[in-house]
Design an enzyme around this catalytic site. Structure first.
Site, mmCIF file in Angstrom:
data_model
loop_
_atom_site.group_PDB
_atom_site.id
_atom_site.type_symbol
_atom_site.label_atom_id
_atom_site.label_comp_id
_atom_site.label_asym_id
_atom_site.label_seq_id
_atom_site.Cartn_x
_atom_site.Cartn_y
_atom_site.Cartn_z
ATOM 1 N N ARG A 31 0.853 -1.363 -0.174
ATOM 2 C CA ARG A 31 0.090 0.102 -0.038
ATOM 3 C C ARG A 31 0.994 1.333 -0.008
ATOM 4 O O ARG A 31 0.955 1.974 -0.979
ATOM 5 C CB ARG A 31 -0.968 -0.115 1.068
ATOM 6 C CG ARG A 31 -2.124 0.985 1.015
ATOM 7 C CD ARG A 31 -1.915 2.371 1.283
ATOM 8 N NE ARG A 31 -1.361 2.419 2.888
ATOM 9 C CZ ARG A 31 -0.647 3.481 3.622
ATOM 10 N NH1 ARG A 31 -0.720 4.514 2.721
ATOM 11 N NH2 ARG A 31 -0.539 3.366 4.609
ATOM 12 N N ASP A 32 1.544 1.435 1.024
ATOM 13 C CA ASP A 32 2.336 2.778 1.311
ATOM 14 C C ASP A 32 3.494 2.603 0.292
ATOM 15 O O ASP A 32 3.760 3.967 -0.132
ATOM 16 C CB ASP A 32 2.732 2.739 2.653
ATOM 17 C CG ASP A 32 3.290 4.343 2.884
ATOM 18 O OD1 ASP A 32 3.244 5.216 2.202
ATOM 19 O OD2 ASP A 32 4.083 4.255 3.879
ATOM 20 N N HIS A 79 6.322 4.769 12.678
ATOM 21 C CA HIS A 79 6.378 4.402 11.319
ATOM 22 C C HIS A 79 7.264 5.397 10.740
ATOM 23 O O HIS A 79 7.079 6.613 10.693
ATOM 24 C CB HIS A 79 5.094 4.691 10.510
ATOM 25 C CG HIS A 79 4.911 4.675 9.360
ATOM 26 N ND1 HIS A 79 4.027 3.704 8.647
ATOM 27 C CD2 HIS A 79 5.551 5.415 8.165
ATOM 28 C CE1 HIS A 79 4.290 4.009 7.087
ATOM 29 N NE2 HIS A 79 5.019 4.691 7.083
ATOM 30 N N HIS A 136 10.606 6.942 8.332
ATOM 31 C CA HIS A 136 11.189 7.046 7.190
ATOM 32 C C HIS A 136 12.484 7.397 7.133
ATOM 33 O O HIS A 136 12.967 7.635 8.191
ATOM 34 C CB HIS A 136 10.405 8.196 6.072
ATOM 35 C CG HIS A 136 9.127 7.878 5.753
ATOM 36 N ND1 HIS A 136 8.686 7.951 4.425
ATOM 37 C CD2 HIS A 136 8.010 7.288 6.334
ATOM 38 C CE1 HIS A 136 7.559 7.692 4.164
ATOM 39 N NE2 HIS A 136 7.069 7.424 5.442
ATOM 40 N N CYS A 191 5.664 9.337 0.133
ATOM 41 C CA CYS A 191 4.206 10.131 0.393
ATOM 42 C C CYS A 191 4.140 10.871 -0.819
ATOM 43 O O CYS A 191 4.769 11.783 -1.115
ATOM 44 C CB CYS A 191 4.381 10.822 1.590
ATOM 45 S SG CYS A 191 2.799 11.577 2.089
ATOM 46 N N ASN A 219 10.382 4.323 3.014
ATOM 47 C CA ASN A 219 10.126 3.856 4.346
ATOM 48 C C ASN A 219 11.291 2.939 5.010
ATOM 49 O O ASN A 219 12.001 2.647 4.162
ATOM 50 C CB ASN A 219 8.968 2.958 4.357
ATOM 51 C CG ASN A 219 7.451 3.564 4.042
ATOM 52 O OD1 ASN A 219 7.043 4.246 4.982
ATOM 53 N ND2 ASN A 219 7.257 3.444 2.832
#
Length: 316
Positions: A24-25, A221, A223, A254, A263
């Site tokens: 997803r991300d 979460h 990065h 993002c 990430n």
């Protein structure tokens, strides 16, 4: 292929759950559209490697994230995975009640909502103020909970915002506690542009503890923009956090924050955790092979240091 030599360190959890966000991300940030068949195989391979939580897709409007416009086509292709992997969870991101309706129609058992700790990012990402976004999420969380669907709350820009600069801890805690109080079972604290350092991580988690949010309900979460993702993760583990978001092969960023790079790579995280004697249930060899395969599908090498090192040692 070598593996890390485990040495336990005091003050760390015995087990960590990795919340895999690559499908997803990670893929939402790709310039090219990835075929739905490749996405389904990617998720299946991640599950086979031992990842128990794999965030599958997003039911956002295709206009905003065209890379995930195939959510309705993808979900039926994943229907058999939980039978083969009974502990597997396949959460999906929903932006609003319409997204929730779509997710429920596909029998999603876990969903996530994505909020912002800053006004500017809320305006750019959700086209409304941060408080208005919270009001929008409340009926989503309530309806999902009533339907027996577990909800995760994402809170972005927890450490810094490219337009507003450093974000006050009190501001992050205020919005984060709102997500928990409205019914989110878990809150993921996002360093969306990768500017956090370990001291900031400890201070934020301590502030949440003081506000009444136990570490068991928090995830992190990170990065890796400034190479701090692993050190920040270690700082979070020392504060009692046992859920860490990561993306296979270091995919992602993002689409609404152009300064955000990839990430934390799941392989780099697993290497560190296994080296600390922390259980994850993940087969590192299978995970590296999966990310190497996905890099081939994308036509570029994986940015994960561990993938590069282990595939290089294995001859590519």
């Amino acid at each position: 292929m070598g593996l890390p030599d485990p040495v336990r360190a005091p003050g760390l959890p015995e087990e960590v759950r990795i919340h895999e966000v690559g499908p997803r991300d990670g893929l939402q940030n790709e310039s090219a559209l990835v075929p739905v068949e490749v996405k389904a195989e990617f998720i299946a391979r991640l599950a086979a490697a031992g990842l128990k939580t794999v965030e599958a897709t997003s039911f956002v409007h295709p206009k905003w994230v065209p890379q995930l416009a195939d959510a309705e086509d993808l979900m039926p292709r994943l229907a058999g995975l939980p039978e083969r992997h009974p502990a597997l969870r396949l959460p999906v991101l929903v932006p609003n009640e319409r997204g929730l309706d779509r997710a429920l129609a596909h029998h999603a058992g876990n969903i996530a909502v994505f909020a912002s700790a800053t006004e500017t990012f809320a305006r750019r990402n959700l086209n409304r103020s941060a408080d208005e976004a919270m009001a929008m999420f409340r009926p989503v969380v309530e309806r999902a909970t009533e339907a027996g669907v577990a909800v995760r709350g994402y809170l972005s820009m927890c450490f810094g915002d490219p337009w507003e600069g450093p974000v006050p801890v009190s501001q992050v805690v205020r919005f984060g506690m709102q997500l928990l109080e409205m019914g989110c079972a878990e809150l993921s604290l996002g360093d969306t542009i990768g500017v956090a350092t370990p001291g900031q991580v400890g201070a934020l988690l301590a502030a949440f503890a003081e506000a009444g949010a136990p570490a068991e309900r928090l995830a992190v979460h990170f990065h890796d923009t400034y190479g701090q993702a692993l050190s920040n993760t270690l700082a979070a583990l020392r504060e009692g956090v046992t859920t860490v978001d990561a993306s296979a092969g270091g995919l992602g960023g993002c689409p609404y924050a152009k300064s955000a790079t990839g990430n934390l790579a799941t392989e780099d995280l697993v290497w560190m955790l296994h080296g600390l004697g922390i259980r994850t249930g993940v087969d590192l060899r299978a995970l590296v092979a999966t990310s190497g395969w996905m890099a081939g599908q994308l036509g570029r090498p994986s940015p994960s240091r561990t993938v590069q090192a282990l595939l290089g040692a294995a001859g590519g």
